[in-house]
Motif scaffolding. Structure first.
Motif, PDB file in Angstrom:
ATOM      1  N   THR A   1     -37.441 -31.212  12.814  1.00  0.00           N
ATOM      2  CA  THR A   1     -38.845 -31.619  12.895  1.00  0.00           C
ATOM      3  C   THR A   1     -39.396 -31.820  11.494  1.00  0.00           C
ATOM      4  O   THR A   1     -39.238 -30.957  10.621  1.00  0.00           O
ATOM      5  CB  THR A   1     -39.675 -30.560  13.641  1.00  0.00           C
ATOM      6  OG1 THR A   1     -39.149 -30.397  14.967  1.00  0.00           O
ATOM      7  CG2 THR A   1     -41.138 -30.989  13.745  1.00  0.00           C
TER       8      THR A   1
ATOM      9  N   PRO B   1     -34.349 -35.201  27.710  1.00  0.00           N
ATOM     10  CA  PRO B   1     -34.893 -34.224  26.766  1.00  0.00           C
ATOM     11  C   PRO B   1     -34.208 -32.864  26.791  1.00  0.00           C
ATOM     12  O   PRO B   1     -34.321 -32.108  25.817  1.00  0.00           O
ATOM     13  CB  PRO B   1     -36.363 -34.111  27.196  1.00  0.00           C
ATOM     14  CG  PRO B   1     -36.675 -35.448  27.800  1.00  0.00           C
ATOM     15  CD  PRO B   1     -35.417 -35.830  28.517  1.00  0.00           C
TER      16      PRO B   1
ATOM     17  N   GLY C   1     -39.741 -37.297  20.289  1.00  0.00           N
ATOM     18  CA  GLY C   1     -40.735 -36.260  20.503  1.00  0.00           C
ATOM     19  C   GLY C   1     -42.093 -36.867  20.788  1.00  0.00           C
ATOM     20  O   GLY C   1     -42.346 -38.042  20.496  1.00  0.00           O
TER      21      GLY C   1
ATOM     22  N   VAL D   1     -39.959 -35.591  15.444  1.00  0.00           N
ATOM     23  CA  VAL D   1     -38.608 -35.028  15.517  1.00  0.00           C
ATOM     24  C   VAL D   1     -37.612 -36.128  15.166  1.00  0.00           C
ATOM     25  O   VAL D   1     -37.583 -37.182  15.813  1.00  0.00           O
ATOM     26  CB  VAL D   1     -38.300 -34.439  16.905  1.00  0.00           C
ATOM     27  CG1 VAL D   1     -36.921 -33.784  16.894  1.00  0.00           C
ATOM     28  CG2 VAL D   1     -39.370 -33.439  17.311  1.00  0.00           C
TER      29      VAL D   1
END
Length: 312
Positions: free
Chosen positions: A294, A71, A274, A279
């Protein structure tokens, strides 16, 4: 293309770039000789997919590599083998099924990094060059067999591999079948026909056949639709290399959002990530970049396999 309402146009953001230590700068590959006019290609990213822990996996086609990106955007090499891997989906929490142009379907254990054959041939015949895939809720696997098909030779194939190993040929006349995705109710399969510069709509009948296949969306430019995704409202997302766009299409195939690459023009594939799957991550293949934005609607949850194939 005539639109009653202009779509929202939005630039994608850069999430991460392939580190220099992984780039094969100045080297030629057999894949690039055939598909990129012989130009040296340090990488060509494809096949984005997320695991349950939020790590993004991508393929590097010419060099037979699978990467895991955390991430924070840090890269790790998971596997390297003699292949040309493209699309990927998780069959279970540690097994990726990969469409590999050289080898057919492969299975990769993401813990050990070992890749093994999953489905190499159909009735002893090799595939032309498999490209992308998607599981349904029953564990059936739909995948495209693109090869070098195109408008000059519209003979690309789409298969369905059932959980019990039965392999059905659904289509055999597609000009370059590429990305593939199911509608939320799994009654329609969408197939990107790259060289036809369009997306096909393939109704799936209750008896397992297909009928009244039609052209759903028509694009333009030097290279047509590639990777596909679906959100929970049934909007189809289309990665379009050659334009550097990702289209977000409503049920009429009208673009409601156009997402633009800020790093090169070869936007090849996309995946939702996400914590709420809102996302959207996109591979920009020629620059080795992952882009993202997003969106307001979550992507469809992906299914895995219920059983392995018995076919070989």
């Amino acid at each position: 293309m005539m639109l009653l309402h202009a779509p929202e146009v939005r630039d994608l953001d850069v999430f991460t770039r392939m580190p220099e230590r992984f780039r094969r700068t100045g080297q030629r590959s057999a894949w690039a000789d055939a598909n990129r006019g012989g130009a040296p290609v340090d990488s060509f990213l494809e096949g984005p997919v997320f695991d349950a822990a939020g790590h993004l996996y991508v393929t590097d086609i010419p060099w037979g590599r699978i990467f895991r990106i955390d991430p924070a955007g840090d890269w790790e090499l998971v596997a390297e083998f003699d292949g040309e891997p493209n699309g990927m989906k998780f069959a279970d929490e540690r097994t990726l099924v990969i469409t590999d142009y050289k080898n057919g379907l492969m299975a990769l254990d993401v813990v050990s990094g070992v890749a093994t054959p999953f489905l190499e041939r159909r009735n002893s015949e090799r595939f032309r060059g498999v490209n992308d895939l998607v599981f349904d809720s029953r564990g059936c696997l739909y995948f495209t067999d693109q090869g070098q098909s195109g408008m000059h030779e519209p003979t690309g194939r789409v298969y369905r591999l059932a959980a019990d190993g039965r392999l059905d040929l659904l289509l055999h006349n597609v000009p370059s079948p590429n990305g593939v995705v199911l509608s939320p109710d799994e009654r329609v399969l969408y197939v990107a026909a790259t060289r036809g510069n369009c997306v096909w709509r393939v109704p799936l009948m209750q008896d397992g056949s297909v009928a009244k296949v039609g052209q759903f969306f028509t694009s333009y430019g030097p290279s047509g639709p590639d990777g596909l995704a679906m959100d929970e409202e049934g909007r189809l997302l289309v990665a379009n290399p050659g334009l550097g766009y990702a289209w977000v299409l409503n049920h009429r195939a009208e673009p409601v959002i156009v997402l633009r690459s800020v790093e090169g023009m070869s936007l090849t594939n996309l995946a939702y990530g996400g914590p709420e799957r809102k996302v959207l991550y996109c591979t920009e293949s020629t620059t080795g970049t992952i882009l993202r934005t997003t969106l307001d609607v979550p992507g469809m949850k992906l299914h895995g396999a219920l059983a392995g194939p018995n076919a070989a």
